[in-house]
Design a protein around this motif. Structure first.
Motif, mmCIF file in Angstrom:
data_model
loop_
_atom_site.group_PDB
_atom_site.id
_atom_site.type_symbol
_atom_site.label_atom_id
_atom_site.label_comp_id
_atom_site.label_asym_id
_atom_site.label_seq_id
_atom_site.Cartn_x
_atom_site.Cartn_y
_atom_site.Cartn_z
ATOM 1 N N THR A 31 24.120 46.451 81.723
ATOM 2 C CA THR A 31 24.340 47.833 81.307
ATOM 3 C C THR A 31 23.051 48.640 81.389
ATOM 4 O O THR A 31 23.047 49.782 81.863
ATOM 5 C CB THR A 31 24.883 47.864 79.864
ATOM 6 N N ILE A 32 21.940 48.065 80.965
ATOM 7 C CA ILE A 32 20.647 48.759 81.035
ATOM 8 C C ILE A 32 20.252 49.025 82.486
ATOM 9 O O ILE A 32 19.777 50.114 82.819
ATOM 10 C CB ILE A 32 19.558 47.935 80.314
ATOM 11 N N GLU A 33 20.472 48.038 83.367
ATOM 12 C CA GLU A 33 20.144 48.234 84.787
ATOM 13 C C GLU A 33 20.979 49.346 85.389
ATOM 14 O O GLU A 33 20.466 50.172 86.162
ATOM 15 C CB GLU A 33 20.374 46.936 85.553
ATOM 16 N N ASP A 34 22.254 49.402 85.052
ATOM 17 C CA ASP A 34 23.128 50.456 85.573
ATOM 18 C C ASP A 34 22.679 51.820 85.066
ATOM 19 O O ASP A 34 22.644 52.798 85.828
ATOM 20 C CB ASP A 34 24.571 50.182 85.160
ATOM 21 N N MET A 35 22.305 51.900 83.799
ATOM 22 C CA MET A 35 21.838 53.160 83.233
ATOM 23 C C MET A 35 20.548 53.618 83.909
ATOM 24 O O MET A 35 20.388 54.800 84.236
ATOM 25 C CB MET A 35 21.626 53.002 81.732
ATOM 26 N N LEU A 36 19.624 52.693 84.157
ATOM 27 C CA LEU A 36 18.369 53.047 84.829
ATOM 28 C C LEU A 36 18.609 53.503 86.261
ATOM 29 O O LEU A 36 17.943 54.417 86.751
ATOM 30 C CB LEU A 36 17.405 51.866 84.792
ATOM 31 N N ARG A 37 19.567 52.864 86.940
ATOM 32 C CA ARG A 37 19.907 53.271 88.305
ATOM 33 C C ARG A 37 20.430 54.702 88.331
ATOM 34 O O ARG A 37 20.055 55.510 89.193
ATOM 35 C CB ARG A 37 20.957 52.315 88.880
ATOM 36 N N GLN A 38 21.316 55.035 87.387
ATOM 37 C CA GLN A 38 21.864 56.388 87.330
ATOM 38 C C GLN A 38 20.793 57.406 86.953
ATOM 39 O O GLN A 38 20.773 58.523 87.490
ATOM 40 C CB GLN A 38 23.006 56.439 86.324
ATOM 41 N N MET A 39 19.888 57.038 86.056
ATOM 42 C CA MET A 39 18.802 57.949 85.686
ATOM 43 C C MET A 39 17.867 58.192 86.854
ATOM 44 O O MET A 39 17.348 59.295 87.021
ATOM 45 C CB MET A 39 18.017 57.384 84.505
ATOM 46 N N ALA A 40 17.643 57.180 87.685
ATOM 47 C CA ALA A 40 16.743 57.333 88.826
ATOM 48 C C ALA A 40 17.292 58.350 89.813
ATOM 49 O O ALA A 40 16.544 59.157 90.370
ATOM 50 C CB ALA A 40 16.530 55.995 89.503
ATOM 51 N N VAL A 41 18.609 58.346 90.007
ATOM 52 C CA VAL A 41 19.224 59.313 90.926
ATOM 53 C C VAL A 41 19.003 60.727 90.420
ATOM 54 O O VAL A 41 18.620 61.630 91.181
ATOM 55 C CB VAL A 41 20.734 59.005 91.085
ATOM 56 N N HIS A 42 19.217 60.947 89.145
ATOM 57 C CA HIS A 42 19.036 62.289 88.587
ATOM 58 C C HIS A 42 17.563 62.696 88.576
ATOM 59 O O HIS A 42 17.239 63.858 88.801
ATOM 60 C CB HIS A 42 19.607 62.361 87.174
ATOM 61 N N THR A 43 16.676 61.759 88.332
ATOM 62 C CA THR A 43 15.253 62.065 88.302
ATOM 63 C C THR A 43 14.746 62.461 89.683
ATOM 64 O O THR A 43 13.975 63.406 89.821
ATOM 65 C CB THR A 43 14.459 60.848 87.786
ATOM 66 N N ILE A 44 15.214 61.766 90.705
ATOM 67 C CA ILE A 44 14.789 62.091 92.071
ATOM 68 C C ILE A 44 15.256 63.479 92.458
ATOM 69 O O ILE A 44 14.554 64.226 93.138
ATOM 70 C CB ILE A 44 15.313 61.016 93.050
ATOM 71 N N ARG A 45 16.452 63.861 92.004
ATOM 72 C CA ARG A 45 16.964 65.196 92.334
ATOM 73 C C ARG A 45 16.232 66.305 91.590
ATOM 74 O O ARG A 45 15.980 67.368 92.139
ATOM 75 C CB ARG A 45 18.455 65.282 91.989
ATOM 76 N N THR A 46 15.917 66.063 90.319
ATOM 77 C CA THR A 46 15.367 67.150 89.508
ATOM 78 C C THR A 46 13.844 67.234 89.552
ATOM 79 O O THR A 46 13.293 68.275 89.207
ATOM 80 C CB THR A 46 15.798 66.996 88.036
ATOM 81 N N TYR A 47 13.163 66.194 89.964
ATOM 82 C CA TYR A 47 11.698 66.218 89.945
ATOM 83 C C TYR A 47 11.114 67.350 90.793
ATOM 84 O O TYR A 47 10.225 68.061 90.309
ATOM 85 C CB TYR A 47 11.145 64.862 90.382
ATOM 86 N N PRO A 48 11.566 67.565 92.042
ATOM 87 C CA PRO A 48 10.983 68.685 92.812
ATOM 88 C C PRO A 48 11.217 70.042 92.150
ATOM 89 O O PRO A 48 10.352 70.916 92.179
ATOM 90 C CB PRO A 48 11.691 68.605 94.153
ATOM 91 N N ARG A 49 12.387 70.216 91.531
ATOM 92 C CA ARG A 49 12.671 71.497 90.868
ATOM 93 C C ARG A 49 11.762 71.714 89.663
ATOM 94 O O ARG A 49 11.262 72.814 89.439
ATOM 95 C CB ARG A 49 14.130 71.532 90.418
ATOM 96 N N ILE A 50 11.562 70.661 88.881
ATOM 97 C CA ILE A 50 10.686 70.771 87.713
ATOM 98 C C ILE A 50 9.257 71.049 88.154
ATOM 99 O O ILE A 50 8.552 71.872 87.565
ATOM 100 C CB ILE A 50 10.773 69.485 86.858
ATOM 101 N N ARG A 51 8.832 70.379 89.218
ATOM 102 C CA ARG A 51 7.477 70.584 89.718
ATOM 103 C C ARG A 51 7.275 72.009 90.223
ATOM 104 O O ARG A 51 6.250 72.641 89.952
ATOM 105 C CB ARG A 51 7.230 69.577 90.848
ATOM 106 N N LEU A 52 8.280 72.550 90.914
ATOM 107 C CA LEU A 52 8.198 73.916 91.404
ATOM 108 C C LEU A 52 8.159 74.911 90.243
ATOM 109 O O LEU A 52 7.348 75.845 90.244
ATOM 110 C CB LEU A 52 9.388 74.219 92.318
ATOM 111 N N ALA A 53 9.013 74.701 89.261
ATOM 112 C CA ALA A 53 9.038 75.604 88.103
ATOM 113 C C ALA A 53 7.712 75.546 87.349
ATOM 114 O O ALA A 53 7.183 76.584 86.937
ATOM 115 C CB ALA A 53 10.188 75.230 87.183
ATOM 116 N N PHE A 54 7.170 74.357 87.165
ATOM 117 C CA PHE A 54 5.897 74.226 86.455
ATOM 118 C C PHE A 54 4.771 74.910 87.220
ATOM 119 O O PHE A 54 3.928 75.579 86.632
ATOM 120 C CB PHE A 54 5.583 72.744 86.235
#
Length: 66
Positions: A31-54
């Protein structure tokens, strides 16, 4: 010395109640591995946007301080 050994041994026994048995630990790890996998997908998508906004916020702050 023997009294110290028994004191440590009997104080550690309640801690074993908090550790799940090995057979249920496998489901927990899966369950923890599945949760980390799903978080990684969202993090990869949102990181460039957060970096641009910052960077925009930082550049506006630097522009205002001049």
């Amino acid at each position: 010395m023997l009294q110290l050994f028994f004191a440590v041994a009997f104080s550690a026994v309640p801690l074993t109640l908090y550790i799940p048995p090995i057979r249920s630990l496998n489901l927990f790890v899966e369950t923890i591995e599945d949760m980390l996998r799903q978080m990684a997908v969202h993090t990869i998508r949102t990181y460039p946007r957060i970096r641009l906004a910052f960077s925009r916020i930082l550049s506006n702050l630097l522009r205002l301080s001049r």
